[in-house]
Design a protein around this motif. Structure first.
Motif, short mmCIF file in Angstrom:
data_model
loop_
_atom_site.label_atom_id
_atom_site.label_comp_id
_atom_site.label_asym_id
_atom_site.label_seq_id
_atom_site.Cartn_x
_atom_site.Cartn_y
_atom_site.Cartn_z
N LEU A 123 0.83 -1.20 0.00
CA LEU A 123 0.00 0.00 0.00
C LEU A 123 0.87 1.25 0.00
N LYS A 157 0.83 5.68 -0.72
CA LYS A 157 0.18 6.95 -0.98
C LYS A 157 1.25 8.02 -1.15
N LEU A 177 -6.60 5.40 3.98
CA LEU A 177 -6.60 4.56 2.79
C LEU A 177 -7.51 3.34 2.98
N ALA A 212 -5.50 5.18 -2.65
CA ALA A 212 -4.10 4.77 -2.69
C ALA A 212 -3.49 5.09 -4.05
N THR A 239 -9.97 -1.68 -2.69
CA THR A 239 -9.08 -0.60 -3.08
C THR A 239 -9.83 0.38 -3.98
#
Length: 254
Positions: free
Chosen positions: A7, A9, A46, A53, A66
């Protein structure tokens, strides 16, 4: 229950969360710790759908979530609290909580305009769920008080109740004991254990290490957006990288 893979960002050239991979197990208490600015709240944002993301995946109970909106994620069974508990201070505590169960209802604008039987049924159900959530967190006695008149610790419990009213399976608690005294912290830790005993899974961000070390089954440590360690409280206390980056010698196993 929740699988997070790589994951990430990014904000321009800055990575708030960078390729974090972890798993949250059903019926457990999972803590996320790290220094200020480590990416903990962004990580929660997230998972809950508050932010999208840049890369990576989030799978909840086998379903890829997601990129879903926050309301879609909440309907699937993930709820969260925030560092600051924002309430409608001029409304009663129970009225603040009625909104929690609204995501499980179906009435819309037309129902409101005609005051339909479905609207009345669902409003009654939302009020019932709000009172049940207040009872669960031990605040039935403040149901009709103005939210602006309750204590900081009671506001924290109201935040728990609001999350519970959405009928979640996974609850994300962002600094649930922030701003409360040690005795109140113990009470909130007991409430978290109660949530798990009643079938919920909890993931929390918290800076109070005594609370985390006595509460969590597993701990993920973030630093500058990256996962630097993961394990049981005993393993985390003994991890040199965690001691150096965050815990300090006072929390180390010696």
């Amino acid at each position: 229950m929740l699988e997070v893979r790589n994951l990430t960002k990014r904000y321009g050239g800055l990575s708030a969360v960078s390729e974090v991979t972890t798993t949250i197990e059903k019926g457990r208490i999972h803590a996320v710790i790290g220094p200020n600015g480590a990416g903990k709240t962004t990580f929660f944002n997230l998972i809950s759908g508050a932010q999208r993301a840049t890369a990576g995946s989030i799978v909840f109970e086998g379903q890829d979530v997601t990129g879903l909106r926050a309301d879609q994620v909440a309907r699937l069974g993930i709820s969260r609290t925030f560092q600051t508990t924002s309430l409608f201070d001029m409304a009663s505590v129970v009225d603040n909580l009625i909104v929690g169960h609204r995501l499980r209802t179906r009435s819309g604008l037309l129902d409101v305009l005609v005051n339909s039987p479905r609207l009345r049924r669902e409003e009654a159900l939302c009020r019932q769920k709000a009172r049940e959530a207040l009872d669960f967190v031990g605040l039935s006695h403040v149901a009709n008080r103005m939210a602006g008149d309750i204590s900081q610790e009671e506001r924290k419990r109201v935040a728990f109740a609001l999350a519970i009213a959405t009928e979640p399976r996974l609850v994300l608690l962002d600094e649930p004991a922030g701003g409360v005294n040690p005795e109140e912290t113990v009470g909130l830790a007991d409430l978290i254990r109660k949530m798990v005993r009643h079938g919920l899974t909890v993931c929390l961000v918290e800076h109070k290490m005594d609370m985390i070390m006595s509460l969590a089954d597993r701990i993920t440590v973030l630093n500058y957006g990256e996962k630097i360690a993961e394990g049981t409280p005993a393993e985390i206390r003994a991890n040199p990288a965690v001691i150096d980056a965050y815990l300090g010698s006072e929390h180390a196993d010696v």
